[in-house]
Design an enzyme around this catalytic site. Structure first.
Site, PDB file in Angstrom:
ATOM      1  N   PRO A  78      -8.310   5.534   3.013  1.00  0.00           N
ATOM      2  CA  PRO A  78      -8.598   6.229   1.762  1.00  0.00           C
ATOM      3  C   PRO A  78      -7.435   7.112   1.318  1.00  0.00           C
ATOM      4  O   PRO A  78      -6.611   7.547   2.125  1.00  0.00           O
ATOM      5  CB  PRO A  78      -9.830   7.068   2.098  1.00  0.00           C
ATOM      6  CG  PRO A  78      -9.766   7.270   3.575  1.00  0.00           C
ATOM      7  CD  PRO A  78      -9.173   6.004   4.126  1.00  0.00           C
ATOM      8  N   CYS A 116      -7.461  -3.112   2.757  1.00  0.00           N
ATOM      9  CA  CYS A 116      -6.556  -3.329   3.890  1.00  0.00           C
ATOM     10  C   CYS A 116      -7.324  -3.988   5.017  1.00  0.00           C
ATOM     11  O   CYS A 116      -8.426  -3.569   5.364  1.00  0.00           O
ATOM     12  CB  CYS A 116      -5.953  -2.009   4.348  1.00  0.00           C
ATOM     13  SG  CYS A 116      -4.826  -2.190   5.735  1.00  0.00           S
ATOM     14  N   ARG A 134       0.814  -1.209   0.000  1.00  0.00           N
ATOM     15  CA  ARG A 134       0.000   0.000   0.000  1.00  0.00           C
ATOM     16  C   ARG A 134       0.852   1.264   0.000  1.00  0.00           C
ATOM     17  O   ARG A 134       0.454   2.294  -0.535  1.00  0.00           O
ATOM     18  CB  ARG A 134      -0.923   0.009   1.221  1.00  0.00           C
ATOM     19  CG  ARG A 134      -2.096  -0.939   1.135  1.00  0.00           C
ATOM     20  CD  ARG A 134      -3.077  -0.661   2.252  1.00  0.00           C
ATOM     21  NE  ARG A 134      -3.548   0.707   2.240  1.00  0.00           N
ATOM     22  CZ  ARG A 134      -4.580   1.154   1.531  1.00  0.00           C
ATOM     23  NH1 ARG A 134      -5.244   0.317   0.759  1.00  0.00           N
ATOM     24  NH2 ARG A 134      -4.942   2.413   1.600  1.00  0.00           N
ATOM     25  N   ASP A 145      -8.032   9.955  -0.338  1.00  0.00           N
ATOM     26  CA  ASP A 145      -8.643  11.238  -0.674  1.00  0.00           C
ATOM     27  C   ASP A 145      -7.761  12.429  -0.313  1.00  0.00           C
ATOM     28  O   ASP A 145      -7.727  13.428  -1.049  1.00  0.00           O
ATOM     29  CB  ASP A 145     -10.020  11.370  -0.008  1.00  0.00           C
ATOM     30  CG  ASP A 145      -9.971  11.202   1.505  1.00  0.00           C
ATOM     31  OD1 ASP A 145      -9.098  10.448   1.980  1.00  0.00           O
ATOM     32  OD2 ASP A 145     -10.800  11.809   2.197  1.00  0.00           O
ATOM     33  N   LEU A 146      -7.023  12.335   0.798  1.00  0.00           N
ATOM     34  CA  LEU A 146      -6.159  13.457   1.177  1.00  0.00           C
ATOM     35  C   LEU A 146      -4.955  13.581   0.246  1.00  0.00           C
ATOM     36  O   LEU A 146      -4.455  14.688   0.018  1.00  0.00           O
ATOM     37  CB  LEU A 146      -5.701  13.313   2.627  1.00  0.00           C
ATOM     38  CG  LEU A 146      -6.808  13.447   3.689  1.00  0.00           C
ATOM     39  CD1 LEU A 146      -6.240  13.264   5.083  1.00  0.00           C
ATOM     40  CD2 LEU A 146      -7.508  14.792   3.569  1.00  0.00           C
ATOM     41  N   ASP A 187       0.416   1.707  15.686  1.00  0.00           N
ATOM     42  CA  ASP A 187       1.245   0.558  15.351  1.00  0.00           C
ATOM     43  C   ASP A 187       1.763  -0.191  16.574  1.00  0.00           C
ATOM     44  O   ASP A 187       2.435  -1.217  16.433  1.00  0.00           O
ATOM     45  CB  ASP A 187       2.431   0.989  14.473  1.00  0.00           C
ATOM     46  CG  ASP A 187       2.034   1.212  13.025  1.00  0.00           C
ATOM     47  OD1 ASP A 187       0.949   0.740  12.635  1.00  0.00           O
ATOM     48  OD2 ASP A 187       2.797   1.850  12.286  1.00  0.00           O
TER      49      ASP A 187
END
Length: 397
Positions: free
Chosen positions: A95, A89, A65, A97-98, A282
């Site tokens: 997304p 995922c 990704r 989009d940003l 994480d």
């Protein structure tokens, strides 16, 4: 870091690069784009992107990704890019989009066609960009806009930029290549575009998430471990959790932390994942595994990826008293975990299951452990040197 090397036709040298499958995948991707990529010695990569293509096809990027980070440098260097949309995922929606919003703010034309993000950056120029999203800042989105803007005419101001150390480290590499960047490490980054970038040599920041995983593993197993490459200034939120759980540690140097958990009585905690410098998503799964060994009720809330709880049912298979309530995991300890056949679903869930297996009684078989190789360099061999009885078994999955 590898993607940033595409911004110049001169050679870039990256040092202290861990031996990860994600690193090898990215090396393969940019090699297929036309760059010369060499790994002359352990931890050192040389990238010379003299002639490259602007197209990153699905066949190349589907395994990773993070390959979305090719969008910014390809658009900046070649003034056009076609990058396949990343797939789904398991930890939830992520997304792009940003990323698209940022590129459009730089006066690029962006269309989604045939499953590709197609960018016409022929009229790219600096701009003021707000990169906030539903769950806060975006690390890869900040990286993309940052890399796209360093050679864009004019001045770019990124507001609500990700403050993660990895973004600051990227800025240091770009600065070494000739970029002009102010506000490094802050939520407002100002970039003054330059005509071109040159080659550079850069030592990559040690992985704070790997360091944190080792600290958590030591606590869960009542071990004594000196973690080299663990920098307190990047791990303050995790160290706060360990303090609240009454797990002592000692900062030995600017880049090493010692933990002695041999006589601890873990206390339950509440923790919420947040963008840096908050508690990192994480490390959420690893803390869930640790809190199964605390005496009392812990609540771990996920604000970055609310669906990131694939490890919960697997921990339950091992005997953990853990359940999910919306974006939170409720953990009732202390639990005597027992070995069981379990399934890894993603990188950090894999690490959590290894930690749980080390703390459990009996033998645990973890399937699909290849996820670990994306973010941990030879974790099984390192655990063996610490006394763990762990063996990697080759099979069909």
């Amino acid at each position: 870091m590898f993607a940033a090397a595409l911004l110049t036709d001169e050679k870039c040298i990256l040092k202290n690069v861990p031996n990860l499958s994600d690193v090898r995948f990215m090396a393969q991707i940019i090699r297929e784009l036309g760059a010369e990529v060499e790994n002359p010695s352990e931890g050192v990569w040389e990238i010379h992107a003299k002639n490259i293509s602007h197209i990153a096809p699905y066949e190349l990027v589907r395994k990773m990704r993070a390959s979305i980070c090719l969008l910014g440098p390809l658009s900046a260097r070649l003034r056009k890019a076609e990058v396949s949309l990343p797939g789904g995922c398991v930890i939830g929606a992520r997304p792009v989009d940003l990323h698209i919003k940022g590129m459009r703010a730089l006066n690029c034309k962006v269309e989604i066609e045939r499953g590709y993000i197609c960018v016409d950056a022929s009229k790219i120029r600096g701009s003021q960009i707000y990169l906030g999203g539903r769950f806060g800042s975006t690390v890869t989105g900040t990286a993309n806009v940052l890399m796209a803007s360093v050679v864009a005419p004019g001045t770019t101001v990124i507001e609500n930029a990700a403050c993660e150390p990895e973004i600051a480290d990227l800025c240091k590499l770009l600065t070494a290549m000739g970029a002009i960047i102010e506000g490094i490490g802050s939520p407002t980054i100002t970039i003054t575009g330059v005509p071109r970038l040159g080659g550079a040599s850069h030592t990559v920041l040690p992985d704070r998430i790997e360091a944190g995983t080792w600290l958590v593993a030591a606590a869960a197993t009542r071990g004594k471990v000196l973690v080299r490459g663990a920098q307190k200034k990047y791990l303050s939120s995790l160290l706060d959790i360990l303090e609240r759980a009454e797990c002592p540690y000692e900062v030995k140097s600017a880049s090493s932390i010692y933990i002695d958990a041999s006589n601890i009585k873990l206390k339950p905690i509440e923790a919420v994942t947040l963008p840096y410098p908050g508690f990192p998503t994480d490390l959420q799964a690893q803390i869930c595994a640790l809190m199964t060994q605390a005496e009392g009720i812990s609540i771990i809330t996920e604000r970055i990826y609310p669906e990131r709880f694939m490890h919960v049912p697997e921990l339950a298979r091992m005997g953990a008293n853990i359940s999910r309530e919306g974006p939170s995991a409720i953990i009732c300890g202390k639990t005597k975990l027992s070995g069981a056949p379990i399934m890894a679903s993603d990188l950090r869930a894999s690490a959590a299951l290894v930690i749980a297996a080390l703390a459990a009684k009996g033998q645990t078989h973890i399937h699909r452990i290849y996820h670990l190789d994306r973010g941990y360099d030879s974790i099984d061999k390192k655990l063996q040197t610490l006394g763990a009885k762990i063996e990697r078994i080759k099979n069909s999955d």
